[in-house]
Scaffold this active site. Structure first.
Site, mmCIF file in Angstrom:
data_model
loop_
_atom_site.group_PDB
_atom_site.id
_atom_site.type_symbol
_atom_site.label_atom_id
_atom_site.label_comp_id
_atom_site.label_asym_id
_atom_site.label_seq_id
_atom_site.Cartn_x
_atom_site.Cartn_y
_atom_site.Cartn_z
ATOM 1 N N LYS A 79 0.885 -1.178 0.000
ATOM 2 C CA LYS A 79 0.000 0.000 0.000
ATOM 3 C C LYS A 79 0.909 1.210 0.000
ATOM 4 O O LYS A 79 1.814 1.315 0.824
ATOM 5 C CB LYS A 79 -0.900 0.029 1.229
ATOM 6 N N ASN A 171 -14.992 12.967 23.078
ATOM 7 C CA ASN A 171 -14.017 13.457 22.103
ATOM 8 C C ASN A 171 -13.457 14.790 22.559
ATOM 9 O O ASN A 171 -14.174 15.596 23.158
ATOM 10 C CB ASN A 171 -14.656 13.611 20.717
ATOM 11 N N SER A 211 -5.868 11.065 17.363
ATOM 12 C CA SER A 211 -4.502 11.438 16.985
ATOM 13 C C SER A 211 -3.749 11.967 18.195
ATOM 14 O O SER A 211 -2.887 12.829 18.066
ATOM 15 C CB SER A 211 -4.550 12.518 15.910
HETATM 16 P P1 NAD Z 1 -9.372 12.447 12.083
HETATM 17 O O1 NAD Z 1 -8.393 13.536 11.804
HETATM 18 O O2 NAD Z 1 -10.596 12.342 11.259
HETATM 19 O O3 NAD Z 1 -9.826 12.530 13.633
HETATM 20 C C1 NAD Z 1 -8.883 12.734 14.646
HETATM 21 C C2 NAD Z 1 -9.486 12.381 15.989
HETATM 22 O O4 NAD Z 1 -8.496 12.579 17.013
HETATM 23 C C3 NAD Z 1 -10.658 13.268 16.375
HETATM 24 O O5 NAD Z 1 -11.525 12.526 17.227
HETATM 25 C C4 NAD Z 1 -9.977 14.407 17.154
HETATM 26 O O6 NAD Z 1 -10.874 15.066 18.021
HETATM 27 C C5 NAD Z 1 -8.954 13.584 17.919
HETATM 28 N N1 NAD Z 1 -7.796 14.347 18.355
HETATM 29 C C6 NAD Z 1 -6.998 15.144 17.586
HETATM 30 N N2 NAD Z 1 -5.996 15.638 18.326
HETATM 31 C C7 NAD Z 1 -6.153 15.130 19.580
HETATM 32 C C8 NAD Z 1 -5.435 15.270 20.795
HETATM 33 N N3 NAD Z 1 -4.344 16.019 20.866
HETATM 34 N N4 NAD Z 1 -5.904 14.613 21.897
HETATM 35 C C9 NAD Z 1 -7.008 13.832 21.818
HETATM 36 N N5 NAD Z 1 -7.729 13.674 20.701
HETATM 37 C C10 NAD Z 1 -7.300 14.308 19.594
HETATM 38 O O7 NAD Z 1 -8.520 11.101 12.048
HETATM 39 P P2 NAD Z 1 -9.002 9.622 11.744
HETATM 40 O O8 NAD Z 1 -8.895 9.359 10.289
HETATM 41 O O9 NAD Z 1 -10.282 9.347 12.442
HETATM 42 O O10 NAD Z 1 -7.820 8.796 12.425
HETATM 43 C C11 NAD Z 1 -7.685 8.785 13.838
HETATM 44 C C12 NAD Z 1 -6.349 8.195 14.213
HETATM 45 O O11 NAD Z 1 -6.298 6.825 13.780
HETATM 46 C C13 NAD Z 1 -5.139 8.872 13.564
HETATM 47 O O12 NAD Z 1 -4.190 9.077 14.572
HETATM 48 C C14 NAD Z 1 -4.650 7.872 12.533
HETATM 49 O O13 NAD Z 1 -3.261 7.966 12.342
HETATM 50 C C15 NAD Z 1 -5.023 6.573 13.215
HETATM 51 N N6 NAD Z 1 -5.170 5.436 12.295
HETATM 52 C C16 NAD Z 1 -4.702 4.236 12.708
HETATM 53 C C17 NAD Z 1 -4.822 3.125 11.901
HETATM 54 C C18 NAD Z 1 -4.339 1.784 12.371
HETATM 55 O O14 NAD Z 1 -4.283 0.845 11.583
HETATM 56 N N7 NAD Z 1 -4.033 1.620 13.626
HETATM 57 C C19 NAD Z 1 -5.420 3.246 10.636
HETATM 58 C C20 NAD Z 1 -5.934 4.483 10.243
HETATM 59 C C21 NAD Z 1 -5.811 5.581 11.094
#
Ligand code: NAD
Length: 333
Positions: A79, A171, A211
């Site tokens: 990917k 959140n 995040s």
């Molecule tokens: P998004 O940008 O749509 O949402 C971000 C979320 O994190 C929101 O709920 C926001 O309020 C919260 N947030 C942002 N900064 C924060 C902080 N400092 N403290 C607490 N909460 C905070 O992102 P998304 O697409 O929903 O992805 C969320 C997370 O999942 C990202 O960190 C991304 O890297 C991770 N992710 C992980 C995988 C995996 O396989 N583990 C796959 C995809 C995404």
């Protein structure tokens, strides 16, 4: 220069565009593909190659590859993609990815598949796999920490695994909570926005998908018997839960090497609270090599770091479905 035999043996490349994927793949198909590849990883039949992730010095983009090979499913590929922060202004998703599959016998390109929706589905499938194998069978309340793009996919996949009666959520940015409320409504479940103390006190299963770079849930907030699927931490420095929770819990992950270096377990390992040997593969539970949850009052943590093999597994499933339905774009290649 290509040999005559090669020129004669032109083959077909399957293309499944991003916008064709939604109606093709179901949550069940994603779940089955991810569960099978976690099991294959634990048997030693499938392995991920080192991840490449680079700031390219253009458009503030982070770009990289996640790749691997599943000898059992014969999925070989990668990917490619990353994060382009300026995309939203162009009406595009900031996260962009594409999956490339290759023929494991010849190395020839087999398929190109849009990876954006698949990333959300495979990530949600991973936490759903952990809920299936680790949550208490009588779990009733689902707690969501995070309300971003991934959260809706997470909730939809999770509710298929237990007879949840209610969703509660928190959140950092409360204006985003409507996504959780709308998704719960779509699933026919009541939703309540709560503070973190209440979330920990009431939820039987907690999904964290943020995040965050600091622990959101503290040790004292987590009661015995809870299953936590920590899905947001996929980079060095990120953190969603207090490292002390991992010390009390039985810890599982998709891939141990990622869990202890860039997953949720990185902090507990660095602090000496747990050792690498304390982190178990979820695949071992699927294969019956680890008993999983041992008692109703045990805390279980799934550290879902995200591996390339998950992407290859769901992309291969999509290609198969698209071909079976006759809607794949086939190009001589
Ligand atoms: P998004 O940008 O749509 O949402 C971000 C979320 O994190 C929101 O709920 C926001 O309020 C919260 N947030 C942002 N900064 C924060 C902080 N400092 N403290 C607490 N909460 C905070 O992102 P998304 O697409 O929903 O992805 C969320 C997370 O999942 C990202 O960190 C991304 O890297 C991770 N992710 C992980 C995988 C995996 O396989 N583990 C796959 C995809 C995404």
């Amino acid at each position: 220069m290509a040999s005559e035999a090669e020129v004669a043996a032109t083959h077909t490349l399957t293309i499944v565009p991003e916008n064709a994927i939604g109606p093709l793949i179901t949550e069940e198909a994603s779940f089955e593909a991810v569960e099978a590849v976690f099991a294959a990883m634990s048997r030693g039949d499938a392995y991920n190659f080192p991840v490449i992730r680079e700031a390219i010095g253009h458009a503030e983009a982070l770009y990289g590859f996640k790749s691997g090979f599943d000898r059992a499913g014969l999925n070989l590929g990668l990917k490619s993609g990353g994060y382009w922060p300026g995309n939203a202004e162009k009406g595009l998703t900031n996260h962009q990815s594409t999956v490339f599959l290759f023929d494991a016998d010849t190395g020839r390109a087999k398929a190109v598949v849009g990876g954006n929706l698949l990333t959300a589905l495979r990530t949600a499938a991973a936490s759903a796999v952990s809920i299936k194998h680790l949550a208490r069978p009588d779990a009733k309340v689902l707690g969501m920490v995070g309300a971003g793009h991934q959260s809706a996919f997470q909730m939809r996949a999770a509710v298929r695994q237990r007879a949840f009666e209610k969703v509660i959520g928190w959140n950092l940015h409360p204006e985003m909570l409507s996504r959780l409320e709308d998704t719960a409504a779509e699933l026919g479940l009541p939703f309540e926005a709560v503070e973190l103390d209440q979330l920990g006190a009431e939820a039987d299963v907690i999904i964290t998908i943020t995040s965050s770079f600091d622990a959101i849930l503290q040790d004292a907030q987590i009661r015995p018997g809870t299953h936590l699927a920590c899905m947001g931490t996929d980079t060095v420095g990120k953190q969603e839960i207090d490292a002390a929770i991992l010390k009390r819990a039985t810890v599982f992950t998709d891939e141990v090497a990622q869990s202890i270096s860039l997953g949720e377990a990185q902090h507990a390992v660095k602090a000496g609270l747990i050792a690498e040997a304390d982190v178990n593969e979820i695949g071992a539970v699927i294969n019956g090599d680890h008993p999983g949850r041992g008692a109703a009052d045990e805390i279980t943590v799934f550290d879902g770091t995200g591996v390339g093999l998950q992407d290859l597994a769901v992309a291969a499933a999509v290609v198969e479905i698209a071909r079976a339905k006759g809607i794949a774009v086939e190009v001589p290649f």
